[in-house]
Design a protein around this motif. Structure first.
Motif, PDB file in Angstrom:
ATOM      1  N   ILE A 169     -98.182 -60.630 -27.148  1.00  0.00           N
ATOM      2  CA  ILE A 169     -98.929 -59.868 -26.144  1.00  0.00           C
ATOM      3  C   ILE A 169     -98.537 -58.397 -26.236  1.00  0.00           C
ATOM      4  CG2 ILE A 169     -99.547 -59.698 -23.720  1.00  0.00           C
ATOM      5  CD1 ILE A 169    -100.130 -62.441 -24.982  1.00  0.00           C
ATOM      6  N   GLY A 170     -99.506 -57.562 -26.508  1.00  0.00           N
ATOM      7  CA  GLY A 170     -99.252 -56.125 -26.581  1.00  0.00           C
ATOM      8  C   GLY A 170     -99.689 -55.421 -25.309  1.00  0.00           C
ATOM      9  N   ASN A 171     -99.328 -54.157 -25.206  1.00  0.00           N
ATOM     10  CA  ASN A 171     -99.740 -53.300 -24.102  1.00  0.00           C
ATOM     11  C   ASN A 171    -100.091 -51.942 -24.703  1.00  0.00           C
ATOM     12  OD1 ASN A 171    -100.198 -51.991 -21.689  1.00  0.00           O
ATOM     13  ND2 ASN A 171     -98.032 -51.774 -21.175  1.00  0.00           N
ATOM     14  N   GLN A 172    -101.275 -51.895 -25.305  1.00  0.00           N
ATOM     15  CA  GLN A 172    -101.676 -50.727 -26.086  1.00  0.00           C
ATOM     16  C   GLN A 172    -100.656 -50.476 -27.194  1.00  0.00           C
ATOM     17  OE1 GLN A 172    -104.759 -49.075 -25.935  1.00  0.00           O
ATOM     18  NE2 GLN A 172    -104.913 -51.024 -24.864  1.00  0.00           N
ATOM     19  N   THR A 173    -100.217 -51.553 -27.805  1.00  0.00           N
ATOM     20  CA  THR A 173     -99.212 -51.496 -28.862  1.00  0.00           C
ATOM     21  C   THR A 173     -99.887 -51.306 -30.210  1.00  0.00           C
ATOM     22  OG1 THR A 173     -97.884 -53.062 -27.572  1.00  0.00           O
ATOM     23  CG2 THR A 173     -97.255 -52.720 -29.872  1.00  0.00           C
ATOM     24  N   MET A 174     -99.466 -50.307 -30.943  1.00  0.00           N
ATOM     25  CA  MET A 174    -100.034 -50.086 -32.269  1.00  0.00           C
ATOM     26  C   MET A 174     -99.570 -51.168 -33.226  1.00  0.00           C
ATOM     27  SD  MET A 174    -100.017 -45.943 -32.720  1.00  0.00           S
ATOM     28  CE  MET A 174     -98.383 -45.695 -32.035  1.00  0.00           C
ATOM     29  N   ALA A 175    -100.486 -51.606 -34.097  1.00  0.00           N
ATOM     30  CA  ALA A 175    -100.185 -52.717 -35.000  1.00  0.00           C
ATOM     31  C   ALA A 175    -100.784 -52.481 -36.381  1.00  0.00           C
ATOM     32  CB  ALA A 175    -100.713 -54.025 -34.423  1.00  0.00           C
ATOM     33  N   VAL A 176    -100.168 -53.132 -37.360  1.00  0.00           N
ATOM     34  CA  VAL A 176    -100.675 -53.120 -38.733  1.00  0.00           C
ATOM     35  C   VAL A 176    -100.795 -54.577 -39.195  1.00  0.00           C
ATOM     36  CG1 VAL A 176    -100.300 -52.372 -41.115  1.00  0.00           C
ATOM     37  CG2 VAL A 176     -99.529 -50.922 -39.212  1.00  0.00           C
ATOM     38  N   PRO A 177    -101.993 -55.179 -39.129  1.00  0.00           N
ATOM     39  CA  PRO A 177    -102.166 -56.536 -39.633  1.00  0.00           C
ATOM     40  C   PRO A 177    -102.080 -56.562 -41.159  1.00  0.00           C
ATOM     41  CG  PRO A 177    -104.263 -55.628 -38.887  1.00  0.00           C
ATOM     42  CD  PRO A 177    -103.213 -54.633 -38.514  1.00  0.00           C
ATOM     43  N   VAL A 178    -101.361 -57.546 -41.673  1.00  0.00           N
ATOM     44  CA  VAL A 178    -101.173 -57.686 -43.120  1.00  0.00           C
ATOM     45  C   VAL A 178    -101.483 -59.125 -43.518  1.00  0.00           C
ATOM     46  CG1 VAL A 178     -99.542 -57.534 -45.041  1.00  0.00           C
ATOM     47  CG2 VAL A 178     -99.372 -55.911 -43.131  1.00  0.00           C
ATOM     48  N   CYS A 179    -102.390 -59.304 -44.455  1.00  0.00           N
ATOM     49  CA  CYS A 179    -102.690 -60.633 -44.983  1.00  0.00           C
ATOM     50  C   CYS A 179    -102.307 -60.687 -46.457  1.00  0.00           C
ATOM     51  CB  CYS A 179    -104.180 -60.946 -44.817  1.00  0.00           C
ATOM     52  SG  CYS A 179    -104.625 -61.332 -43.109  1.00  0.00           S
ATOM     53  N   VAL A 180    -101.592 -61.732 -46.825  1.00  0.00           N
ATOM     54  CA  VAL A 180    -101.123 -61.893 -48.198  1.00  0.00           C
ATOM     55  C   VAL A 180    -101.886 -63.057 -48.823  1.00  0.00           C
ATOM     56  CG1 VAL A 180     -99.119 -62.356 -49.653  1.00  0.00           C
ATOM     57  CG2 VAL A 180     -98.868 -60.965 -47.586  1.00  0.00           C
ATOM     58  N   PHE A 181    -102.621 -62.779 -49.901  1.00  0.00           N
ATOM     59  CA  PHE A 181    -103.500 -63.792 -50.490  1.00  0.00           C
ATOM     60  C   PHE A 181    -103.098 -64.101 -51.927  1.00  0.00           C
ATOM     61  CE2 PHE A 181    -105.280 -59.735 -51.613  1.00  0.00           C
ATOM     62  CZ  PHE A 181    -105.969 -59.905 -52.805  1.00  0.00           C
ATOM     63  N   GLY A 182    -103.435 -65.314 -52.352  1.00  0.00           N
ATOM     64  CA  GLY A 182    -103.000 -65.801 -53.663  1.00  0.00           C
ATOM     65  C   GLY A 182    -103.916 -65.468 -54.809  1.00  0.00           C
ATOM     66  N   ASN A 183    -104.447 -64.253 -54.823  1.00  0.00           N
ATOM     67  CA  ASN A 183    -105.193 -63.723 -55.964  1.00  0.00           C
ATOM     68  C   ASN A 183    -106.652 -64.149 -56.022  1.00  0.00           C
ATOM     69  OD1 ASN A 183    -104.439 -61.937 -58.286  1.00  0.00           O
ATOM     70  ND2 ASN A 183    -105.394 -63.572 -59.477  1.00  0.00           N
ATOM     71  N   ARG A 184    -107.084 -65.077 -55.125  1.00  0.00           N
ATOM     72  CA  ARG A 184    -108.504 -65.438 -55.111  1.00  0.00           C
ATOM     73  C   ARG A 184    -109.274 -64.436 -54.267  1.00  0.00           C
ATOM     74  NH1 ARG A 184    -112.217 -67.624 -51.977  1.00  0.00           N
ATOM     75  NH2 ARG A 184    -110.740 -67.974 -50.284  1.00  0.00           N
TER      76      ARG A 184
END
Length: 419
Positions: free
Chosen positions: A83-98
């Motif tokens: 749960i954020g409160n106007q919290t800055m975030a950086v979503p990161v997704c790691v994928f297996g080359n497909r």
């Protein structure tokens, strides 16, 4: 912008997602001279708490990509426990080359629905959990160079920006599509949801290492031969076994692996995204003001149909108040260009006009309008009048949301006693 603490948060059965998230967080931390704290919710015992974050924290949040989306077995925990409160975030997704398909869009949206503001995002290729032949050795030196440059760009933006960037734009379906359907070597769909690793009992020494790394807690340490519970095919148990005692024999699963090895061994590119700073044209602000005024009129008319105290009346009341706040902030933004407006708010009087609590409460109604319009827009073909109408409303609400978030940031600085 003022950041006091940085968080590296990850679900990472094989370790690569955690490594990438931690690298991004550590570089930003070093650039900003701030401490980095970590939450690894890979194991079941680490998925018990609800975590809250403040507006002066930065969260780097990563998950691997499973079938083109966030792993479904952790989806509810991600939705309910951060749960954020106007919290800055950086979503990161790691994928297996497909492909990362809709995973980055999904993670960005979930964070946004729970109080986070995604200022940047990344989709990073890594060795596929299913095969050593796919993206072997990745992330490698070249990947790390790109990750370092990305993290430094984020740090530079934070150091030089006086207000929050726009929510970062990322590729993908919105709303997200169904999970990717695995294909076999013949190109036809295959099903292996019930597939589980097999243990070679002659090799297994019952050490229990596999039980300790299973993210589903599906291996009993007293009898690690059998996977008793749900298996998400993460390969954590297979990779952790020093004696190579665990492996898969399911024909459908192995056919899918062969298909991947035959089609996805080429180097997939990483993709990095930064949110743009909020610079709106006079035309954009005027159009937004007209649409916000239209929403106010429709809501006030609809509110008359419901008795005060009823849930629908309260919902409309909150939406109307949010729109009036948006309208005032748009007028203020237009005033910065030199226009004299009757309802213009000077920066000096902003904190008296709207409290931080009022501004914060204005965000959910705006976010709700965005969500409803994005879902409704999916019913119409691109280029049609209905599709364009919803697109204009969505854009206006995103501008309103950004202006409210900027006002919250400014308001916080005022109460802290300066900039």
């Amino acid at each position: 912008m003022k950041i006091k603490k940085i968080w590296a948060i990850s679900f990472s059965p094989t370790g690569n997602t955690k490594k990438i998230v931690r690298q991004i967080a550590d570089i930003i931390g070093a650039e900003l001279e701030k401490s980095v704290h970590e939450i690894d919710f890979t194991l079941p015992q680490n998925r018990q708490d609800v975590h809250h974050f403040s507006e002066d924290e930065l969260v780097i949040f990563g998950t691997p990509v499973y079938a083109g989306r966030i792993p479904n077995k952790i989806l509810s925990y991600v939705e309910e426990s951060f749960i954020g409160n106007q919290t800055m975030a950086v979503p990161v997704c790691v994928f297996g080359n497909r492909n990362f398909d809709d995973a980055l869009m999904e993670l960005r949206n979930i964070l946004g629905e729970h109080g986070f503001h995604a200022i940047a995002a990344a989709a990073v290729a890594s060795r596929h959990a299913f095969s050593e032949k796919i993206a072997t050795g990745r992330p490698d030196v070249a990947d790390e160079g790109e990750i370092i440059a990305f993290a430094k760009d984020i740090a530079n933006q934070l150091q030089n920006a006086e207000k929050m960037p726009q929510v970062v734009a990322v590729p993908g379906n919105n709303p997200v599509a169904a999970y990717y359907t695995p294909l076999g070597l013949d190109g036809e769909p295959v099903k292996f949801l019930k597939a589980k690793p097999i243990t070679n009992e002659q090799l297994c020494n019952r050490c229990g290492l596999c039980a300790g790394v299973c993210p589903m807690g599906s291996i009993n340490i007293s009898n690690p031969i059998t996977v008793e519970g749900v298996c998400i095919k993460c390969q954590a148990c297979v990779n952790s076994c020093p004696l190579k005692a665990k492996h898969f024999e399911d024909e459908a699963f192995l056919s899918h692996v062969k298909m991947l090895e035959g089609n996805y061994t080429g180097r997939a590119p990483n993709q990095f995204f930064l949110g743009e700073m909020n610079h709106y044209t006079e035309e954009e602000l005027t159009e937004t003001l007209l649409l916000v005024s239209s929403v106010i009129g429709k809501c006030e008319k609809a509110q008359e149909k419901f008795a005060e105290g009823k849930s629908q009346h309260t919902l409309l009341k909150n939406r109307i108040k949010a729109m009036y706040i948006s309208k005032a902030l748009i007028n203020n933004e237009q005033g910065k260009s030199g226009r004299t407006l009757p309802n213009q708010i000077s920066p000096e009087s902003l904190k008296e006009q709207f409290t931080k609590e009022e501004l914060t409460k204005a965000l959910p109604p705006v976010t709700s309008i965005i969500s409803k319009c994005e879902k409704a827009q999916q019913k119409f073909e691109q280029g049609t009048a209905h599709h364009i109408r919803f697109q204009n409303i969505i854009k206006a609400m995103y501008i309103s949301k950004a202006l409210i978030e900027d006002a919250i940031t400014w308001n916080s600085k005022v109460y802290e006693g300066g900039k």
